[in-house]
Motif scaffolding. Structure first.
Motif, PDB file in Angstrom:
ATOM      1  N   UNK A  55      13.846   6.678 -12.324  1.00 18.55           N
ATOM      2  CA  UNK A  55      13.339   7.887 -11.676  1.00 18.55           C
ATOM      3  C   UNK A  55      11.972   8.237 -12.235  1.00 18.55           C
ATOM      4  N   UNK A  56      11.176   8.883 -11.410  1.00 19.14           N
ATOM      5  CA  UNK A  56       9.933   9.494 -11.867  1.00 19.14           C
ATOM      6  C   UNK A  56      10.215  10.983 -12.061  1.00 19.14           C
ATOM      7  N   UNK A  57       9.881  11.483 -13.248  1.00 17.32           N
ATOM      8  CA  UNK A  57      10.291  12.846 -13.596  1.00 17.32           C
ATOM      9  C   UNK A  57       9.136  13.626 -14.196  1.00 17.32           C
ATOM     10  N   UNK A  58       9.216  14.946 -14.013  1.00 17.54           N
ATOM     11  CA  UNK A  58       8.264  15.857 -14.635  1.00 17.54           C
ATOM     12  C   UNK A  58       9.055  17.058 -15.172  1.00 17.54           C
ATOM     13  N   UNK A  59       8.969  17.268 -16.479  1.00 15.99           N
ATOM     14  CA  UNK A  59       9.685  18.362 -17.115  1.00 15.99           C
ATOM     15  C   UNK A  59       8.964  19.685 -16.905  1.00 15.99           C
ATOM     16  N   UNK A  60       9.774  20.706 -16.592  1.00 19.53           N
ATOM     17  CA  UNK A  60       9.233  22.057 -16.504  1.00 19.53           C
ATOM     18  C   UNK A  60       9.555  22.880 -17.724  1.00 19.53           C
ATOM     19  N   UNK A  61      10.336  22.302 -18.649  1.00 20.39           N
ATOM     20  CA  UNK A  61      10.718  22.974 -19.888  1.00 20.39           C
ATOM     21  C   UNK A  61      11.039  21.929 -20.937  1.00 20.39           C
ATOM     22  N   UNK A  62      10.928  22.309 -22.202  1.00 20.43           N
ATOM     23  CA  UNK A  62      11.341  21.393 -23.280  1.00 20.43           C
ATOM     24  C   UNK A  62      12.557  21.949 -24.018  1.00 20.43           C
ATOM     25  N   UNK A  63      13.327  22.776 -23.329  1.00 17.44           N
ATOM     26  CA  UNK A  63      14.520  23.382 -23.919  1.00 17.44           C
ATOM     27  C   UNK A  63      15.781  22.832 -23.268  1.00 17.44           C
ATOM     28  N   UNK A  64      16.819  22.606 -24.086  1.00 16.89           N
ATOM     29  CA  UNK A  64      18.132  22.209 -23.587  1.00 16.89           C
ATOM     30  C   UNK A  64      18.234  20.747 -23.194  1.00 16.89           C
ATOM     31  N   UNK A  65      19.430  20.368 -22.733  1.00 15.15           N
ATOM     32  CA  UNK A  65      19.645  19.064 -22.122  1.00 15.15           C
ATOM     33  C   UNK A  65      19.307  19.186 -20.648  1.00 15.15           C
ATOM     34  N   UNK A  66      18.550  18.214 -20.125  1.00 17.15           N
ATOM     35  CA  UNK A  66      18.151  18.226 -18.725  1.00 17.15           C
ATOM     36  C   UNK A  66      18.396  16.833 -18.157  1.00 17.15           C
ATOM     37  N   UNK A  67      19.264  16.733 -17.159  1.00 14.87           N
ATOM     38  CA  UNK A  67      19.645  15.435 -16.606  1.00 14.87           C
ATOM     39  C   UNK A  67      18.992  15.223 -15.251  1.00 14.87           C
ATOM     40  N   UNK A  68      18.254  14.110 -15.143  1.00  7.94           N
ATOM     41  CA  UNK A  68      17.574  13.790 -13.889  1.00  7.94           C
ATOM     42  C   UNK A  68      18.504  13.072 -12.914  1.00  7.94           C
ATOM     43  N   UNK A  69      19.274  12.091 -13.419  1.00 10.16           N
ATOM     44  CA  UNK A  69      20.190  11.323 -12.572  1.00 10.16           C
ATOM     45  C   UNK A  69      21.463  11.055 -13.359  1.00 10.16           C
ATOM     46  N   UNK A  70      22.596  11.165 -12.683  1.00 11.02           N
ATOM     47  CA  UNK A  70      23.883  10.877 -13.316  1.00 11.02           C
ATOM     48  C   UNK A  70      24.872  10.422 -12.247  1.00 11.02           C
ATOM     49  N   UNK A  71      26.025   9.967 -12.711  1.00  8.68           N
ATOM     50  CA  UNK A  71      27.128   9.685 -11.798  1.00  8.68           C
ATOM     51  C   UNK A  71      28.369  10.350 -12.374  1.00  8.68           C
ATOM     52  N   UNK A 107      27.430  16.161 -15.647  1.00  9.60           N
ATOM     53  CA  UNK A 107      28.760  16.759 -15.594  1.00  9.60           C
ATOM     54  C   UNK A 107      29.350  16.693 -17.001  1.00  9.60           C
ATOM     55  N   UNK A 108      29.902  17.793 -17.472  1.00  7.33           N
ATOM     56  CA  UNK A 108      30.501  17.846 -18.802  1.00  7.33           C
ATOM     57  C   UNK A 108      31.594  18.904 -18.806  1.00  7.33           C
ATOM     58  N   UNK A 109      32.718  18.586 -19.485  1.00  8.94           N
ATOM     59  CA  UNK A 109      33.824  19.537 -19.515  1.00  8.94           C
ATOM     60  C   UNK A 109      34.403  19.825 -18.148  1.00  8.94           C
ATOM     61  N   UNK A 110      34.245  18.862 -17.223  1.00  4.28           N
ATOM     62  CA  UNK A 110      34.785  19.034 -15.878  1.00  4.28           C
ATOM     63  C   UNK A 110      33.933  19.900 -14.976  1.00  4.28           C
ATOM     64  N   UNK A 111      32.735  20.303 -15.455  1.00  2.96           N
ATOM     65  CA  UNK A 111      31.883  21.180 -14.653  1.00  2.96           C
ATOM     66  C   UNK A 111      30.454  20.640 -14.606  1.00  2.96           C
ATOM     67  N   UNK A 112      29.694  21.005 -13.573  1.00  9.53           N
ATOM     68  CA  UNK A 112      28.271  20.633 -13.537  1.00  9.53           C
ATOM     69  C   UNK A 112      27.546  21.180 -14.761  1.00  9.53           C
ATOM     70  N   UNK A 113      26.587  20.415 -15.273  1.00  6.04           N
ATOM     71  CA  UNK A 113      25.895  20.821 -16.502  1.00  6.04           C
ATOM     72  C   UNK A 113      24.508  20.180 -16.550  1.00  6.04           C
ATOM     73  N   UNK A 114      23.697  20.655 -17.483  1.00 12.07           N
ATOM     74  CA  UNK A 114      22.398  20.043 -17.817  1.00 12.07           C
ATOM     75  C   UNK A 114      21.467  19.949 -16.611  1.00 12.07           C
ATOM     76  N   UNK A 115      21.358  21.031 -15.853  1.00 10.99           N
ATOM     77  CA  UNK A 115      20.500  21.018 -14.669  1.00 10.99           C
ATOM     78  C   UNK A 115      19.042  20.749 -15.038  1.00 10.99           C
ATOM     79  N   UNK A 116      18.405  19.896 -14.245  1.00  8.86           N
ATOM     80  CA  UNK A 116      16.998  19.560 -14.477  1.00  8.86           C
ATOM     81  C   UNK A 116      16.104  20.731 -14.069  1.00  8.86           C
ATOM     82  N   UNK A 117      15.130  21.016 -14.895  1.00 12.36           N
ATOM     83  CA  UNK A 117      14.097  22.004 -14.554  1.00 12.36           C
ATOM     84  C   UNK A 117      12.779  21.255 -14.495  1.00 12.36           C
ATOM     85  N   UNK A 118      12.218  21.171 -13.314  1.00 11.15           N
ATOM     86  CA  UNK A 118      11.012  20.397 -13.095  1.00 11.15           C
ATOM     87  C   UNK A 118      11.124  19.642 -11.785  1.00 11.15           C
ATOM     88  N   UNK A 119      10.548  18.450 -11.722  1.00 10.38           N
ATOM     89  CA  UNK A 119      10.488  17.691 -10.477  1.00 10.38           C
ATOM     90  C   UNK A 119      10.990  16.264 -10.679  1.00 10.38           C
TER      91      UNK A 119
END
Length: 255
Positions: free
Chosen positions: A117-133, A218-230
């Motif tokens: 993936x080509x990615x651009x971070x909008x923040x440097x805080x937290x876990x941010x996942x661009x692609x997962x399954x 996805x973690x703990x059975x719920x969506x998690x680590x939303x990407x902030x950026x592009x």
């Protein structure tokens, strides 16, 4: 007599010319073979077509797939930007936006695989996942940013490969990321901007794969680590890309 010798001379010249052509055909090597020591290069073994992948979502204003069976369907919380590396990108606010392919594209338990993936971070805080399954309870892989490590990472449940050879990513800058996993070698690798950035051994446990998702994990059975950026130009492959293929993909998208 003169005419006879002229005919013989002509036949001799033609025979010598034909022999020269045959020799050239036998010994000729293409530029690609010469550059690789006589071995077929990427263009001869699939080239740009092979780099399209088992799924390819450019994300240039929509989730329409250019390779694979399904489009990536964005939810109502995503936006779009024209300020992408190749004409557009999915824009995410880090608070619920994602695009879901709706099926498991990769057999992460039984086959080698790669994700790009080509990615651009909008923040440097937290876990941010661009692609997962998705998997049962936790994603089967995460192509992500880890604020705890200040590095891009390719992660499996219980294992994380950091891009140790690169510094802390800059916000607002585009990067090209690739994560790969080899089932035989039990090795996971991450590449940044076409160059190897980290690897480690990690035995992935068989997990029933779920939907491929762009923009979250996805973690703990719920969506998690939303990407902030592009995010743009997402590819997945049911094989391990070579370093040369990663470099080629980083340099430009396939046709």
């Amino acid at each position: 007599m003169t005419r006879r010798w002229s005919l013989i001379s002509l036949i001799t010249v033609l025979a010598l010319a034909l022999a020269f052509v045959v020799v050239q055909l036998v010994t000729w090597e293409s530029p690609a073979e010469e550059a690789s020591g006589g071995k077929p290069g990427p263009a001869q073994s699939g080239g740009a077509a092979a780099l399209r992948g088992d799924g390819w979502w450019p994300l240039h204003g929509s989730g329409t797939a250019r390779a694979g069976e399904r489009d990536a369907v964005p939810n109502d919380l995503v936006g779009w930007t024209q300020d992408g590396p190749n004409g557009g990108a999915l824009s995410l606010d880090g608070d619920g936006g994602a695009a879901n392919v709706g099926i498991p594209v990769l057999d992460t338990a039984g086959k080698d695989y790669s994700v790009a993936a080509r990615v651009r971070l909008g923040t440097d805080e937290g876990f941010r996942t661009a692609v997962s399954q998705d998997g049962p309870g936790i994603s089967t892989f995460f192509l992500q940013y880890s604020a705890a490590d200040e590095r891009f990472a390719f992660s499996l449940p219980g294992s994380r490969t950091l891009a140790e050879k690169t510094g802390k990513p800059e916000t607002g800058r585009w990067y090209h990321l690739v994560g790969t996993y080899s089932q035989d070698e039990k090795t996971m690798r991450i590449y940044v901007d076409g160059s190897p950035a980290g690897e480690r051994k990690a035995s992935a446990q068989p997990r029933k794969p779920g939907n491929l998702v762009i923009g979250r994990g996805r973690s703990g059975g719920r969506p998690a680590d939303y990407w902030k950026g592009d995010i743009a130009d997402v590819h997945v492959y049911e094989r391990e890309l070579t370093a040369a293929e990663v470099s080629a993909l980083s340099s430009g998208e396939p046709e």
